[in-house]
Design a protein around this motif. Structure first.
Motif, short mmCIF file in Angstrom:
data_model
loop_
_atom_site.label_atom_id
_atom_site.label_comp_id
_atom_site.label_asym_id
_atom_site.label_seq_id
_atom_site.Cartn_x
_atom_site.Cartn_y
_atom_site.Cartn_z
N MET A 39 -5.90 2.27 -3.15
CA MET A 39 -4.75 1.48 -2.70
C MET A 39 -4.84 0.09 -3.33
SD MET A 39 -5.73 0.48 1.20
CE MET A 39 -7.19 -0.42 1.65
N ILE A 59 -0.05 2.89 -2.56
CA ILE A 59 -1.13 3.85 -2.26
C ILE A 59 -1.16 4.84 -3.42
CG2 ILE A 59 -1.99 5.54 -0.59
CD1 ILE A 59 0.09 4.28 1.39
N ALA A 87 4.53 0.56 -0.06
CA ALA A 87 4.01 1.11 1.20
C ALA A 87 4.13 0.07 2.32
CB ALA A 87 2.56 1.52 1.00
N TRP A 90 0.32 -4.10 5.60
CA TRP A 90 -0.76 -4.27 6.60
C TRP A 90 -1.34 -5.67 6.59
CZ3 TRP A 90 -5.57 -5.93 5.19
CH2 TRP A 90 -5.95 -5.79 3.87
N SER A 151 -10.23 3.11 2.43
CA SER A 151 -9.09 2.74 3.28
C SER A 151 -9.22 1.37 3.90
CB SER A 151 -8.96 3.76 4.41
OG SER A 151 -8.71 5.01 3.87
N SER A 176 6.41 -1.17 8.91
CA SER A 176 6.77 -0.02 8.05
C SER A 176 8.20 -0.09 7.54
CB SER A 176 6.63 1.27 8.86
OG SER A 176 5.41 1.83 8.63
N TRP A 190 10.86 6.00 3.39
CA TRP A 190 9.88 6.30 4.44
C TRP A 190 10.58 6.68 5.74
CZ3 TRP A 190 4.69 6.47 3.63
CH2 TRP A 190 4.17 5.79 2.52
N VAL A 215 1.08 9.00 5.97
CA VAL A 215 0.20 7.85 5.81
C VAL A 215 0.05 7.13 7.14
CG1 VAL A 215 0.02 5.56 4.76
CG2 VAL A 215 0.76 7.50 3.37
N CYS A 216 -1.17 6.74 7.44
CA CYS A 216 -1.40 5.90 8.63
C CYS A 216 -1.71 4.49 8.14
CB CYS A 216 -2.59 6.47 9.40
SG CYS A 216 -3.25 5.33 10.61
N THR A 217 -0.89 3.54 8.59
CA THR A 217 -1.16 2.13 8.28
C THR A 217 -1.76 1.54 9.56
OG1 THR A 217 0.83 2.16 6.95
CG2 THR A 217 -0.10 -0.01 7.46
N TYR A 265 -4.70 1.77 4.59
CA TYR A 265 -3.97 3.05 4.69
C TYR A 265 -4.93 4.22 4.70
CZ TYR A 265 -0.55 -0.06 2.61
OH TYR A 265 0.24 -1.13 2.33
N LYS A 267 -4.44 8.24 3.94
CA LYS A 267 -3.45 9.24 3.52
C LYS A 267 -3.94 10.62 3.96
CE LYS A 267 -3.01 10.54 -0.98
NZ LYS A 267 -2.80 10.34 -2.40
#
Ligand code: BGC
Length: 757
Positions: A39, A59, A87, A90, A151, A176, A190, A215-217, A265, A267
């Motif tokens: 990333m 990412i 993306a 964050w 990450s 997001s 997204w 994806v988790c931010t 992130y 993934k």
């Protein structure tokens, strides 16, 4: 040569900016970008900024297929253009000081400095400012993206109250609601699936539309007032797309508030079944308890390991020293080689232009850098990337009318499908197939890992050669095999016949592939039967290949004694580039396309790219004639160009020319030669810069079982030293005007030839 500015401080290990210029924010956001191969992000400010900015966080491998938009649809066009996706954010931290928002665009910035410490892999910013309400603050931010943990990113945000007590509301957040700079149909890219908050951390799960990348931010925060922990207010969901955590505190004049934020992130991957929130929790549990300085130590150690092998030391020329480290630094931030699904996009994690992550740049320019500064698995992953996409390349060729297992690899891709839709690039820049075959040859001659060919590479070579065998056509007029209707590396001419470079590399592919097939048949019979079955190989295919090899048309001028870039090149008005007005440059920003196509001006090395790849095939005299003919017409308006010319001029002993071209390639972004720095950095050409030193100034070449060097140091350089991996052993090279030392760090049986001896 044009030099547009000396904006950044020249320092061997750091890039430093010393003033705040609102018109240059986007430029510096590119220069100070950070990443870890998985990333990365532009150097956007953490706090709210209402001025002109290009927000970018990316990412690796995550893209959106934006439906193709063209005036006239042509059969064979790809359905979509792959957008490198911006993306979720964050890094954000909103700050209010006595209820006024901290925004550099709106306050009085007294001092501003930012630096990228390339040795440590850390980005820092220091600002002294006065808000409209009269509160004066000093803000110091340190940020990095961990090389050690894919990450993980970390920020330390310090605020010192200079002239008064004040109340600060500090709100780190994740968001997001993200847009890309461009979208063909105003699609949203997204879809937010869920927002999650726990006592310890918060996370947003989002999915890309169509491609369904999940994806988790996440983020987690700690706040200290004069080193004492401050309790946060409960985490709150601000909107459908945003979660923030607030801390409200009164601070006294002269005291410091420190926020530590970690985030990044995760993934979703097929081979990891654990859900994304659990993975985020694991990272937060592990790293939130670390002091920022301890995390930083790990980062510095990880970069040290990289620099121990890949540093290039130049003594006597800080400008050149800073530039090569800047290039090496960004190459390492863009690709780590850990994941065979990832590749090296022309803008890396620094911008969105170009779309797609993989061009011929990877094989023609980047492979040698990663092959010679990393363990073998890294460059092998780059080759495997294409191997795994072979079926799609065969399908792609089928769409264009080829058959029997012929493959045309895409000019631009994310997943093996072509995702570029300008006809002259998609359909015509077929020379990319040649670079992909050349990379296999290059890999084997440096690593001696022939097994790659019999295990995988040969399938790629056969499919590429089948394409060439079908793409050549026989000209009765010339009594030769010709290739019609192509664009060579010089994109300033389209739909030309017999681009010398394309014809040459196509013929070379046939020769090289044939040799490998015969070798496998003789020495690896089991592999041969497997491959013959899988590819439907028929020895009769050699008949046509042989005819083409013997009778390839390679345009040549007897009068000028040079190869001709394509049929009709000499019909052009042969005006030299130094006759162009500065205001016309770059011509792609100032001239109509029609005018460019009719002109003699060359965007990037074309015939000379062939001389670079196949140097053993030509004498120095031939190189000299062709170099002297083409260099004056070449504008180097592709970032990929000056490095190749620099290497060739080193080979010709034109060291001053080589040096100026080196500065142009190595400082291309630092000095914004191509006037497009705001869009991001030119990552792939950075590998060319590295080659300009290794193959140019150190004259490194490998043939058979021998590695050659020739000391071509520029006058200014007192010494040059670097290390490279060759055939699994690390070789240290130290050159100066008076000595040439070559030391194997591990045993090697390779012969070293210095200046022919
Ligand atoms: C160059 C191509 C290159 C692409 C991506 C273009 O400007 O002409 O050769 O593949 O940029 O770097």
């Amino acid at each position: 040569m044009k030099k547009t500015n000396n904006y950044f401080v020249v320092d061997p290990w750091k890039i430093v900016e010393t003033k705040f210029d609102k018109n240059r924010v986007k430029y510096s956001e590119s220069i100070f970008s950070i990443g870890n191969g998985y990333m990365g992000q532009r150097a956007n400010f953490e706090e709210d900024y209402s001025g002109d900015t290009f927000q970018g966080s990316y990412i690796g491998g995550v893209y959106y297929p934006d439906k193709t938009k063209v005036g006239w649809w042509k059969i064979g066009y790809p359905e979509y253009f792959a957008k490198v996706l911006n993306a979720p954010n964050w890094i954000g931290v909103s700050i209010k000081v006595n209820e006024e928002s901290l925004d550099l665009n709106k306050c009085n910035v007294k001092n501003f400095q930012r630096e990228l410490d390339m040795q440590k892999g850390v980005y820092k910013r220091k600002v002294q400012l006065i808000l409209k309400n009269g509160i004066e603050l000093s803000v110091e931010v340190t940020r990095f993206i961990s090389l050690n943990e894919n990450s993980l990113g970390a920020i330390e945000y310090k605020i010192l109250a200079i002239n008064n007590n004040c109340q600060i509301l500090i709100e780190p957040y994740i968001d997001s609601n993200i847009i890309n700079e461009d979208s063909n149909w105003d699609d949203s890219f997204w879809k937010i699936e869920s927002l999650k908050k726990t006592k310890l951390f918060s996370a947003i799960i989002s999915k890309t539309n169509k491609t369904k990348f999940e994806v988790c931010t996440y983020m987690a925060n700690k706040l200290f007032y004069e080193k004492k922990a401050v309790d946060p207010l409960p985490i709150s969901i601000k909107s459908k797309s945003k979660i923030s955590q607030s801390f409200k505190i009164n601070i006294k004049k002269g005291k410091i508030l420190t926020l530590n934020k970690i985030g990044g992130y995760i993934k979703a991957k097929e081979n990891i079944s654990k859900n994304l929130i659990d993975q985020a929790k694991e990272i937060v549990d592990k790293y939130l308890k670390f002091d920022f300085d301890d995390l930083l130590k790990i980062q510095i150690e990880s970069w040290k390991k990289i620099w121990d092998v890949s540093d290039v030391k130049i003594d006597g020329d800080v400008n050149a020293q800073q530039a090569i480290r800047f290039n090496i630094f960004h190459l390492n931030q863009t690709y780590s080689g850990k994941d065979p699904e990832l590749n090296i996009g022309p803008k890396g994690f620094t911008g969105e232009k170009y779309g797609g992550s993989t061009y011929w740049d990877t094989e023609a320019f980047c492979l040698p850098f990663y092959m010679l500064t990393k363990k073998q698995s890294v460059s092998k992953n780059l080759l495997k990337y294409r191997y795994f996409q072979l079926d799609k390349a065969i399908e792609n060729a089928k769409k264009l009318g080829f058959d029997k297992g012929a493959a045309l690899f895409p000019m631009v891709t994310m997943n093996g499908e072509e995702c570029h839709n300008e006809w002259e690039i998609t359909f015509e820049e077929i020379h990319r197939n040649g670079a992909i075959a050349y990379a296999i040859y290059n890999y084997v001659r440096f690593t001696n890992d022939f097994n790659y060919i019999n295990e995988m590479g040969i399938e790629v070579l056969i499919a590429i050669s089948r394409f060439w065998a079908q793409r050549f056509s026989f000209s009765n007029d010339k009594n030769k095999y010709v290739i019609l209707g192509v664009t060579g590396p010089n994109e300033y001419e389209n739909n030309v016949n017999n681009n010398w470079y394309t014809n040459y590399i196509a013929r070379w592919c046939l020769i090289f592939t044939k040799k490998q097939i015969i070798k496998i048949q003789n020495f690896y019979p089991n592999d041969f039967s497997r491959i013959a079955k899988k590819t439907n190989w028929n020895l009769n295919e050699f008949k046509l290949w042989d005819k083409i090899i013997k009778n390839t048309y390679l345009p040549y001028s007897n009068e000028k004694e040079v190869f001709l870039q394509q049929d009709g090149f000499l019909d052009k008005e042969l005006i030299k580039a130094n006759k162009l007005k500065l205001t016309d440059r770059p011509i792609n920003q100032n001239w109509s396309w029609d005018r460019i196509l009719r002109s003699v001006f060359i965007k990037q090395a074309d015939v000379l790219q062939g001389f670079y790849f196949f140097s053993e095939d030509f004498s120095l005299d031939e190189l000299k004639k062709n170099y002297e003919f083409y260099e004056p017409f070449t504008l180097h308006e592709s970032s990929l160009s000056p490095s190749i010319h620099s290497i060739l001029s080193s080979r010709l002993g034109l060291i001053d020319d080589a040096y100026h071209l080196y500065l142009q390639t190595s400082r291309l972004d630092l000095d914004d030669y191509n006037q497009e720095l705001d869009e991001g950095l030119h990552i792939t050409s950075m590998a060319g810069t590295w080659l300009a030193i290794i193959e140019g100034f150190a004259g490194m070449k490998i043939n058979d079982d021998t590695i050659h060097f020739k000391n071509n140091l520029p006058d200014k350089w007192k010494s040059l030293s670097f290390k490279i991996y060759v055939r699994g052993s690390l070789l240290q090279i130290n050159l100066s005007k008076i000595h040439n030392n070559y030391i194997w760090e591990d045993k090697s049986t390779l012969k070293i030839i210095i200046k022919g001896k």
